[in-house]
Design an enzyme around this catalytic site. Structure first.
Site, PDB file in Angstrom:
ATOM      1  N   SER A   1       0.825  -1.217   0.000  1.00 44.92           N
ATOM      2  CA  SER A   1       0.000   0.000   0.000  1.00 44.92           C
ATOM      3  C   SER A   1       0.853   1.257   0.000  1.00 44.92           C
ATOM      4  O   SER A   1       1.719   1.413   0.860  1.00 44.92           O
ATOM      5  CB  SER A   1      -0.856   0.076   1.270  1.00 44.92           C
ATOM      6  OG  SER A   1      -1.727  -0.979   1.343  1.00 44.92           O
TER       7      SER A   1
ATOM      8  N   TYR B   1      -8.820 -11.484   1.730  1.00 49.85           N
ATOM      9  CA  TYR B   1     -10.093 -10.874   2.140  1.00 49.85           C
ATOM     10  C   TYR B   1     -10.942 -10.401   0.957  1.00 49.85           C
ATOM     11  O   TYR B   1     -12.125 -10.149   1.096  1.00 49.85           O
ATOM     12  CB  TYR B   1      -9.879  -9.721   3.140  1.00 49.85           C
ATOM     13  CG  TYR B   1      -9.084  -8.535   2.620  1.00 49.85           C
ATOM     14  CD1 TYR B   1      -9.630  -7.634   1.708  1.00 49.85           C
ATOM     15  CD2 TYR B   1      -7.788  -8.316   3.064  1.00 49.85           C
ATOM     16  CE1 TYR B   1      -8.903  -6.558   1.244  1.00 49.85           C
ATOM     17  CE2 TYR B   1      -7.053  -7.234   2.616  1.00 49.85           C
ATOM     18  CZ  TYR B   1      -7.618  -6.354   1.691  1.00 49.85           C
ATOM     19  OH  TYR B   1      -6.893  -5.294   1.236  1.00 49.85           O
ATOM     20  N   GLU B   2     -10.321 -10.312  -0.228  1.00 50.35           N
ATOM     21  CA  GLU B   2     -11.102  -9.935  -1.411  1.00 50.35           C
ATOM     22  C   GLU B   2     -11.905 -11.116  -1.944  1.00 50.35           C
ATOM     23  O   GLU B   2     -12.690 -10.962  -2.876  1.00 50.35           O
ATOM     24  CB  GLU B   2     -10.160  -9.431  -2.516  1.00 50.35           C
ATOM     25  CG  GLU B   2      -9.426  -8.162  -2.158  1.00 50.35           C
ATOM     26  CD  GLU B   2      -8.305  -7.857  -3.136  1.00 50.35           C
ATOM     27  OE1 GLU B   2      -8.510  -7.014  -4.004  1.00 50.35           O
ATOM     28  OE2 GLU B   2      -7.230  -8.491  -3.033  1.00 50.35           O
TER      29      GLU B   2
ATOM     30  N   ALA C   1       2.375  -2.275   4.275  1.00 52.20           N
ATOM     31  CA  ALA C   1       2.040  -1.331   5.337  1.00 52.20           C
ATOM     32  C   ALA C   1       1.486  -2.176   6.466  1.00 52.20           C
ATOM     33  O   ALA C   1       0.740  -3.122   6.224  1.00 52.20           O
ATOM     34  CB  ALA C   1       0.984  -0.353   4.843  1.00 52.20           C
TER      35      ALA C   1
ATOM     36  N   HIS D   1      -8.534   3.262   6.508  1.00 50.36           N
ATOM     37  CA  HIS D   1      -7.684   2.901   5.378  1.00 50.36           C
ATOM     38  C   HIS D   1      -6.973   4.153   4.851  1.00 50.36           C
ATOM     39  O   HIS D   1      -5.818   4.107   4.439  1.00 50.36           O
ATOM     40  CB  HIS D   1      -8.537   2.254   4.281  1.00 50.36           C
ATOM     41  CG  HIS D   1      -7.754   1.776   3.098  1.00 50.36           C
ATOM     42  ND1 HIS D   1      -6.733   0.849   3.199  1.00 50.36           N
ATOM     43  CD2 HIS D   1      -7.817   2.096   1.778  1.00 50.36           C
ATOM     44  CE1 HIS D   1      -6.212   0.627   1.995  1.00 50.36           C
ATOM     45  NE2 HIS D   1      -6.852   1.382   1.130  1.00 50.36           N
TER      46      HIS D   1
ATOM     47  N   MET E   1      -2.288  -7.554   6.620  1.00 52.49           N
ATOM     48  CA  MET E   1      -3.218  -8.477   5.944  1.00 52.49           C
ATOM     49  C   MET E   1      -2.642  -9.080   4.661  1.00 52.49           C
ATOM     50  O   MET E   1      -3.384  -9.572   3.806  1.00 52.49           O
ATOM     51  CB  MET E   1      -4.511  -7.733   5.606  1.00 52.49           C
ATOM     52  CG  MET E   1      -5.197  -7.108   6.796  1.00 52.49           C
ATOM     53  SD  MET E   1      -6.576  -6.092   6.275  1.00 52.49           S
ATOM     54  CE  MET E   1      -6.853  -5.120   7.765  1.00 52.49           C
ATOM     55  N   SER E   2      -1.336  -9.005   4.511  1.00 52.33           N
ATOM     56  CA  SER E   2      -0.746  -9.547   3.278  1.00 52.33           C
ATOM     57  C   SER E   2       0.496 -10.344   3.641  1.00 52.33           C
ATOM     58  O   SER E   2       0.667 -10.787   4.777  1.00 52.33           O
ATOM     59  CB  SER E   2      -0.374  -8.396   2.336  1.00 52.33           C
ATOM     60  OG  SER E   2       0.616  -7.582   2.934  1.00 52.33           O
TER      61      SER E   2
ATOM     62  N   ASN F   1       0.482   2.882  11.087  1.00 54.06           N
ATOM     63  CA  ASN F   1      -0.383   3.310  12.201  1.00 54.06           C
ATOM     64  C   ASN F   1      -0.020   2.491  13.415  1.00 54.06           C
ATOM     65  O   ASN F   1       0.642   1.460  13.297  1.00 54.06           O
ATOM     66  CB  ASN F   1      -1.861   3.056  11.841  1.00 54.06           C
ATOM     67  CG  ASN F   1      -2.100   1.594  11.470  1.00 54.06           C
ATOM     68  OD1 ASN F   1      -1.853   1.179  10.341  1.00 54.06           O
ATOM     69  ND2 ASN F   1      -2.558   0.813  12.429  1.00 54.06           N
TER      70      ASN F   1
ATOM     71  N   HIS G   1      -5.399 -10.097  -2.136  1.00 60.04           N
ATOM     72  CA  HIS G   1      -5.555 -10.396  -0.715  1.00 60.04           C
ATOM     73  C   HIS G   1      -6.631 -11.459  -0.549  1.00 60.04           C
ATOM     74  O   HIS G   1      -7.603 -11.495  -1.308  1.00 60.04           O
ATOM     75  CB  HIS G   1      -5.980  -9.131   0.060  1.00 60.04           C
ATOM     76  CG  HIS G   1      -5.014  -7.994  -0.075  1.00 60.04           C
ATOM     77  ND1 HIS G   1      -5.045  -7.140  -1.146  1.00 60.04           N
ATOM     78  CD2 HIS G   1      -3.996  -7.592   0.714  1.00 60.04           C
ATOM     79  CE1 HIS G   1      -4.071  -6.243  -1.005  1.00 60.04           C
ATOM     80  NE2 HIS G   1      -3.421  -6.497   0.103  1.00 60.04           N
TER      81      HIS G   1
ATOM     82  N   HIS H   1      -3.940  -0.163  -5.334  1.00 60.68           N
ATOM     83  CA  HIS H   1      -3.248  -1.380  -5.774  1.00 60.68           C
ATOM     84  C   HIS H   1      -3.551  -1.637  -7.257  1.00 60.68           C
ATOM     85  O   HIS H   1      -4.216  -2.606  -7.600  1.00 60.68           O
ATOM     86  CB  HIS H   1      -3.752  -2.607  -4.999  1.00 60.68           C
ATOM     87  CG  HIS H   1      -3.288  -2.695  -3.587  1.00 60.68           C
ATOM     88  ND1 HIS H   1      -2.147  -3.345  -3.201  1.00 60.68           N
ATOM     89  CD2 HIS H   1      -3.810  -2.206  -2.444  1.00 60.68           C
ATOM     90  CE1 HIS H   1      -1.998  -3.268  -1.893  1.00 60.68           C
ATOM     91  NE2 HIS H   1      -2.993  -2.576  -1.409  1.00 60.68           N
TER      92      HIS H   1
HETATM   93  N1  HPA Z   1      -3.813  -4.007  11.036  1.00 61.02           N
HETATM   94  C1  HPA Z   1      -3.829  -4.846   9.990  1.00 61.02           C
HETATM   95  N2  HPA Z   1      -3.364  -4.504   8.788  1.00 61.02           N
HETATM   96  C2  HPA Z   1      -2.844  -3.279   8.648  1.00 61.02           C
HETATM   97  C3  HPA Z   1      -2.789  -2.365   9.706  1.00 61.02           C
HETATM   98  C4  HPA Z   1      -3.298  -2.744  10.969  1.00 61.02           C
HETATM   99  O1  HPA Z   1      -3.294  -1.995  11.959  1.00 61.02           O
HETATM  100  N3  HPA Z   1      -2.205  -1.244   9.216  1.00 61.02           N
HETATM  101  C5  HPA Z   1      -1.912  -1.487   7.925  1.00 61.02           C
HETATM  102  N4  HPA Z   1      -2.286  -2.712   7.569  1.00 61.02           N
END
Ligand code: HPA
Length: 284
Positions: free
Chosen positions: A31, A86-87, A114, A248, A212-213, A236, A84, A62
């Site tokens: 990302s 989740y998609e 990220a 996001h 998540m990747s 974050n 991903h 993406h």
């Molecule tokens: N959690 C999961 N996936 C993420 C996060 C998070 O805090 N930040 C960026 N991708």
């Protein structure tokens, strides 16, 4: 039905019909890290829709394309746009482009992402070299019959992220006076961010960042005998560590801010990564 290795061979053939450059390093752009491809010279851009058996990507930020060119003098393939779980894609679909990069003959794969910072010393915008992961997705790209052309049934994962690569990244960061952490990434399914209790549990397990990747791609690359380097930008603080809610938008903005640093680090490390021995036995 065609085997995965046969399909990958056809994808490789469609890529090779567009460029004669033979990439030795692959970089998966997470990302906000897409702009890194602008540093490639003599580059050929191939959108996923032009590559046999590739799907299109759907997440904002993406766009799906491969960029093949020289990056700091090193023949490189950038993967811009990943899939991903989740998609709704299966893990096998998620890793298909990464497997194709491995089959193109790269010997080293740099995965970037990220992630949310779990380690309380981490701050938004920090970089982390991934030295291990916890697969908490409950899934694996190796589920189902094994295709022996790709790798063995029970691959070793005792060094999922190459120590040599981590050392190169650490030394390079020092040369650039860029601060980097080294830590453990826990991969989750998403797409909801974690609860504070989950984050607390991951910290007890020894995780430093969550995302998540990545984990499935790293398993697939190891399965194919390709060495991996991993880098997270801490976009974050994970849930429960910050008074504000996670969006996001925030993740994208912070990863864009850290992308410059990460790009410089990878760029400077490229010749040393490229000089590592070619251990890829699966260039199909
Ligand atoms: N959690 C999961 N996936 C993420 C996060 C998070 O805090 N930040 C960026 N991708």
């Amino acid at each position: 039905m065609k085997t995965t290795s046969k399909k990958i061979q056809e994808s490789v053939a469609s890529i090779r019909s567009k460029t004669t450059l033979k990439p030795v390093v692959g970089i998966v752009l997470g990302s906000g890290l897409g702009p890194l491809v602008e540093k490639a010279t003599d580059a050929v851009t191939i959108s996923y829709s032009e590559i046999t058996h590739f799907h299109e990507t759907s997440v904002i930020g993406h766009s799906g394309k491969l960029v093949i060119g020289k990056f700091n003098g090193v023949p490189t393939v950038f993967m811009q746009g990943r899939f991903h779980r989740y998609e709704g894609h299966s893990m096998q679909e998620v890793v298909y482009p990464v497997r194709t990069l491995c089959a193109l003959g790269i010997h080293t794969l740099v995965v970037t992402n990220a992630a949310g910072g779990i380690n309380t010393r981490y701050r938004s915008g920090d970089l982390m070299i991934i030295d291990d992961h916890i697969n908490f997705t409950g899934d694996t790209p190796l589920l189902g019959p094994n295709d022996p052309e790709l790798g063995q049934r029970f691959p070793d994962l005792s060094e999922p992220y190459s120590k040599n690569c981590s050392q190169i990244l650490q030394e390079t960061a020092k040369e650039l006076s860029v601060t980097v952490h080294t830590g453990n990434y826990v991969g989750v399914l998403g797409p909801s961010y974690e609860t504070p209790s989950e984050v607390k549990m991951f910290r007890i397990w020894g995780a430093d960042a969550v995302g998540m990747s990545t984990v499935s791609e790293v398993i697939a690359a190891n399965h194919m005998g390709v060495r991996v380097a991993g880098l997270s930008c801490i976009a974050n603080l994970a849930a429960g560590l910050s008074p504000t809610k996670l969006t996001h938008q925030e993740v994208m903005e912070n990863s864009l801010l850290a992308a410059g640093k990460m790009g410089l680090l990878i760029e400077k490390a490229m010749p040393r990564l490229a000089a590592l021995s070619s251990g890829n036995s699966r260039g199909l």
